[in-house]
Design a protein around this motif. Sequence first.
Motif, PDB file in Angstrom:
ATOM      1  N   ASN A 161      38.907 -24.221 -30.890  1.00  0.00           N
ATOM      2  CA  ASN A 161      37.230 -23.454 -30.444  1.00  0.00           C
ATOM      3  C   ASN A 161      36.491 -24.307 -30.100  1.00  0.00           C
ATOM      4  OD1 ASN A 161      35.160 -22.284 -30.763  1.00  0.00           O
ATOM      5  ND2 ASN A 161      35.570 -21.878 -33.321  1.00  0.00           N
ATOM      6  N   LYS A 162      36.553 -23.785 -28.133  1.00  0.00           N
ATOM      7  CA  LYS A 162      35.498 -24.399 -27.281  1.00  0.00           C
ATOM      8  C   LYS A 162      34.037 -24.515 -28.078  1.00  0.00           C
ATOM      9  CE  LYS A 162      37.703 -23.627 -23.225  1.00  0.00           C
ATOM     10  NZ  LYS A 162      37.041 -23.199 -21.428  1.00  0.00           N
ATOM     11  N   LYS A 163      33.430 -23.443 -28.456  1.00  0.00           N
ATOM     12  CA  LYS A 163      32.127 -23.484 -28.502  1.00  0.00           C
ATOM     13  C   LYS A 163      31.727 -24.517 -29.749  1.00  0.00           C
ATOM     14  CE  LYS A 163      30.712 -20.145 -26.602  1.00  0.00           C
ATOM     15  NZ  LYS A 163      30.905 -18.486 -26.738  1.00  0.00           N
ATOM     16  N   ASN A 192      28.316 -27.320 -29.517  1.00  0.00           N
ATOM     17  CA  ASN A 192      27.563 -27.612 -30.408  1.00  0.00           C
ATOM     18  C   ASN A 192      27.667 -28.472 -30.732  1.00  0.00           C
ATOM     19  OD1 ASN A 192      27.266 -24.433 -30.335  1.00  0.00           O
ATOM     20  ND2 ASN A 192      28.130 -23.633 -32.132  1.00  0.00           N
ATOM     21  N   PHE A 197      29.890 -13.223 -30.386  1.00  0.00           N
ATOM     22  CA  PHE A 197      30.409 -14.058 -30.337  1.00  0.00           C
ATOM     23  C   PHE A 197      30.504 -15.337 -29.737  1.00  0.00           C
ATOM     24  CE2 PHE A 197      34.790 -12.236 -31.908  1.00  0.00           C
ATOM     25  CZ  PHE A 197      35.572 -12.709 -31.367  1.00  0.00           C
ATOM     26  N   LYS A 198      28.400 -15.147 -30.308  1.00  0.00           N
ATOM     27  CA  LYS A 198      28.373 -17.003 -29.614  1.00  0.00           C
ATOM     28  C   LYS A 198      28.714 -18.199 -30.168  1.00  0.00           C
ATOM     29  CE  LYS A 198      24.165 -17.014 -32.055  1.00  0.00           C
ATOM     30  NZ  LYS A 198      23.325 -17.554 -32.315  1.00  0.00           N
ATOM     31  N   ASP A 199      29.248 -18.501 -30.687  1.00  0.00           N
ATOM     32  CA  ASP A 199      29.703 -19.536 -31.616  1.00  0.00           C
ATOM     33  C   ASP A 199      31.289 -19.676 -31.570  1.00  0.00           C
ATOM     34  OD1 ASP A 199      27.734 -19.928 -34.557  1.00  0.00           O
ATOM     35  OD2 ASP A 199      27.491 -20.680 -32.165  1.00  0.00           O
ATOM     36  N   TYR A 200      32.407 -18.931 -30.874  1.00  0.00           N
ATOM     37  CA  TYR A 200      33.423 -18.522 -30.802  1.00  0.00           C
ATOM     38  C   TYR A 200      34.174 -18.510 -29.598  1.00  0.00           C
ATOM     39  CZ  TYR A 200      33.329 -17.638 -35.333  1.00  0.00           C
ATOM     40  OH  TYR A 200      33.025 -17.785 -36.558  1.00  0.00           O
ATOM     41  N   GLU A 201      34.972 -18.901 -29.465  1.00  0.00           N
ATOM     42  CA  GLU A 201      35.838 -18.629 -27.863  1.00  0.00           C
ATOM     43  C   GLU A 201      36.322 -17.283 -28.059  1.00  0.00           C
ATOM     44  OE1 GLU A 201      37.623 -22.157 -26.729  1.00  0.00           O
ATOM     45  OE2 GLU A 201      38.812 -21.657 -25.168  1.00  0.00           O
ATOM     46  N   TYR A 247      28.527 -12.879 -39.034  1.00  0.00           N
ATOM     47  CA  TYR A 247      28.330 -14.020 -39.078  1.00  0.00           C
ATOM     48  C   TYR A 247      28.569 -14.506 -40.534  1.00  0.00           C
ATOM     49  CZ  TYR A 247      25.129 -14.658 -34.403  1.00  0.00           C
ATOM     50  OH  TYR A 247      24.847 -14.714 -33.811  1.00  0.00           O
ATOM     51  N   SER A 256      32.739 -14.245 -40.935  1.00  0.00           N
ATOM     52  CA  SER A 256      33.975 -14.349 -39.913  1.00  0.00           C
ATOM     53  C   SER A 256      34.380 -15.654 -39.677  1.00  0.00           C
ATOM     54  CB  SER A 256      33.622 -14.064 -38.630  1.00  0.00           C
ATOM     55  OG  SER A 256      32.752 -14.945 -38.368  1.00  0.00           O
ATOM     56  N   SER A 308      37.136 -18.344 -37.549  1.00  0.00           N
ATOM     57  CA  SER A 308      37.620 -18.705 -36.137  1.00  0.00           C
ATOM     58  C   SER A 308      38.916 -17.871 -36.097  1.00  0.00           C
ATOM     59  CB  SER A 308      38.059 -20.101 -35.551  1.00  0.00           C
ATOM     60  OG  SER A 308      38.315 -20.925 -36.451  1.00  0.00           O
TER      61      SER A 308
END
Lengths: 196, 447
Positions: free
Chosen positions: A99-101, A105, B30-34, B368, B371, B373
């Motif tokens: 997971n790149k994010k 972070n 999806f700001k924390d996931y790819e 949030y 979920s 990954s």
Amino acid sequence: MASLDRVKVLVLGDSGVGKSSLVHLICQNQVFGNPSWTVGCSVDVRVQDYKEGTPEEKTFYIELWDIGGSVGSASSIKSTRAVFYNSVNGIILVHDLTNKKSSQNLYRWSMEALNKDSSPTGVIVSNGDYDREQFVENAVPLLLIGTKFDQIPENKRGEVLTRTAFLSEDFNAEEINLMTGFTDRKRFNFKSLHYD
Amino acid sequence: MSFLVDSVIMFTSQVLFFGFGWLFFMRQLFKDYEVRQYVVQVVFSVTFAFSCTMFELIIFEILGALSSTSRYFHWKLNLYVILLVLIFVVPFYIAYFVVSNIRLLQRQKLLFACMVWFTFMYFFWKLGDPFPILSPKHGILSIEQLISRVGVIGVTLMALLSGFGAVNCPYTYMSYFLRNVTDSDILALERRLLQTMDMIVSKKKRIAMTRRQMYQRGEDQNKQTGFWGMIKSVTSTQTGSENLSLIQQEVDALEELSRQLFLETVDLQATKERIEYSKTFQGKYFNFLGYFFSIYCVWKIFMATINIVFDRVGKTDPVTRGIEITVNYLGIQFDVKFWSQHISFILVGIIIVTSIRGLLITLTKFFYAISSSKSSNVIVLVLAQIMGMYFVSSVLLMRMSMPLEYRSIVTEVLGELQFNFYHRWFDVIFLICYSIWEESRPSKSQP
């Protein structure tokens, strides 16, 4: 027992990257069978012989403070987390290789943790953006750990490793990549964390 | 000619909505996931775009924009597409991603996904049986059959969310309910938290040291032979491990305490920030709004109860009734037709905007919270499904808030659905949910 020196190390990273599993593995030498969300902070302790076998051998307690939550949490959670960042001797940054994010972070995580340390001594130069200068002069050693390496398909592994090499350079940190379900204890070698 | 122009307008607006859904997905959800499976993002944005187009058509109906035939055509087209997406596409993809996550079924992903989808369709169809939603003269695959079932699910969701909103609303908006929190309270709690952590650390050190000593002694133990050696090894490890389990229990209790303290401290910090916020201009504005919203919530609860108790279904909408009251009782004369159009436009517009915004915010919070990954794809698709059903049902219910002349487009296409049933169902579920949420809310306001 209390006469042994203590070493406080923070374990930081996004939710679900494997911090609790990692800490459990380091301290209990067992794979963690039932991970659940870390609320607040969970601490575990490992007794480590520094420079074993040499005349300067010294035994330390390494406290691993595994702090839960995400970098985008509400500010009330962030200000509460800040109480754990006092007098830290080292930081372990954990990210998920699939997971790149979670790797991106880490910049914000390290800013959050380090700004707490530096505020009594100096002026905070940046306004929250990543500032490489801070990491060069940083007295706190960093270790970068990437997890779930075996979940990446074979052909993508080279590209992931290059990316993490750049990341560890940015942080001026040492780097280790781990598999899920690891049972081999010799994989991590905490003697690589040097204390002056 | 005008049909072409209208179609172009509709198409452009759909593309705009699609873009908005895409951005929302990328920036918020999806700001924390790819994003690895773009199909998920596309499906989400498509659902969002078609739902918003439905609302847009209603607004056009009120405003009288576009010609009536093209409106009717687009309305039908939109409805078909959205039903297709909600009943075929999204559930299939949900099944597909769920099956991909389970290792055992990797081989025949498509086959298993289809099987799951058929089960879903079976239960979906069965859902219509206990409810008196249709007159028997409709065929099997007619649009009314599908919409009626979607409507039931969607109305239940709406009532759930409304009930929850009605309980939370006064407490979120109004600062009257905020406890007074001082800095010293927070500092005291933080000190307790750190002390608890220190106690946990010292106990864990004891455990680690004892284990290490046991381990070292254990190695020596193995070299001891003879009867006496065996007895000694048994007794010493017994007390060692008994001690350990005792300390471990203490550690577990302390860890639970530390979690509670952490949560309490977060709570206090949040309250302190809210108090500071309420002193600002924006805060005062929201506080003011809060009073209105609370009165509205109370009114809704009251109306729902009356509707059920007196078995009454509202025949006229608020706009017409409001105008009637002003004209008849207050004697103010004005151009009824003109004002009724504008007022209904504003009212419906506000309802649409607040319901879209409210739903998106709730979905984001929900996402949030649950979920990870692995499951993010499945959860986003489930949210897209909920969103689609929610919007379809709000169109059904909104029919009640509009004057008769604007209801035609909804009634025409959706034929003879028993709309009254949906309103009654909404009231019932709303009241049930409100009472449940109210009872289960931990009472926070202390004197």
